[in-house]
Motif scaffolding. Structure first.
Motif, PDB file in Angstrom:
ATOM      1  N   GLY A   1       1.816  -3.109  -1.982  1.00 20.69           N
ATOM      2  CA  GLY A   1       1.709  -1.648  -1.901  1.00 20.69           C
ATOM      3  C   GLY A   1       1.984  -1.006  -3.226  1.00 20.69           C
TER       4      GLY A   1
ATOM      5  N   ASP B   1      -3.682   1.130  -3.676  1.00 22.10           N
ATOM      6  CA  ASP B   1      -2.478   0.319  -3.950  1.00 22.10           C
ATOM      7  C   ASP B   1      -2.788  -1.267  -3.819  1.00 22.10           C
ATOM      8  OD1 ASP B   1      -0.818   2.576  -3.828  1.00 22.10           O
ATOM      9  OD2 ASP B   1      -0.399   2.493  -1.961  1.00 22.10           O
ATOM     10  N   THR B   2      -2.081  -2.137  -4.116  1.00 26.03           N
ATOM     11  CA  THR B   2      -2.135  -3.589  -3.846  1.00 26.03           C
ATOM     12  C   THR B   2      -1.891  -3.716  -2.341  1.00 26.03           C
ATOM     13  OG1 THR B   2       0.070  -4.051  -4.117  1.00 26.03           O
ATOM     14  CG2 THR B   2      -1.346  -4.286  -6.107  1.00 26.03           C
TER      15      THR B   2
ATOM     16  N   SER C   1       8.395  -1.489  -7.572  1.00 21.92           N
ATOM     17  CA  SER C   1       8.106  -2.053  -6.300  1.00 21.92           C
ATOM     18  C   SER C   1       8.316  -3.490  -6.540  1.00 21.92           C
ATOM     19  CB  SER C   1       6.649  -1.707  -5.897  1.00 21.92           C
ATOM     20  OG  SER C   1       6.593  -0.445  -5.411  1.00 21.92           O
TER      21      SER C   1
END
Length: 102
Positions: A8, A3-4, A29
């Motif tokens: 996230g 995930d980033t 998101s």
């Protein structure tokens, strides 16, 4: 799946099947994290009939589906709550107070 680090958002793996699912999750998101405009930041329980796109900052002593997610930004999308943990610099407009929440 990775995930980033800040939002996230799920990243697509090179050999991943059904990449559109991961991509759509990431877009949802991002949609909930940009230009946040919450209904209020004093609600402790999810509303009974939320509308698509409704956002709240979950207040302390949360109950129901929100229990254990205090202080997070929550967005109702695709029939479920999507949670975003606050991070330094995150800002939201509180419609109830008519003021910015940092």
């Amino acid at each position: 799946m990775a995930d980033t680090p800040r939002l996230g958002m799920p990243l697509i793996a090179a050999d991943q099947a059904q990449k559109h699912v991961t991509h759509n999750d990431a877009l949802r998101s991002l949609d909930g994290a940009v230009n946040i405009s919450v209904i209020n930041r004093t609600t402790t329980a999810p509303p009974g009939s939320p509308s698509e796109g409704d956002q709240y900052i979950i207040a302390a002593t949360a109950t129901g589906d929100w229990a254990g997610n205090e202080d997070q930004v929550v967005t109702y999308t695709d029939g479920a709550w999507d949670y975003l943990s606050p991070f330094e610099g995150l800002r939201a407009w509180d419609k109830n107070e008519g003021a910015e929440a940092v």
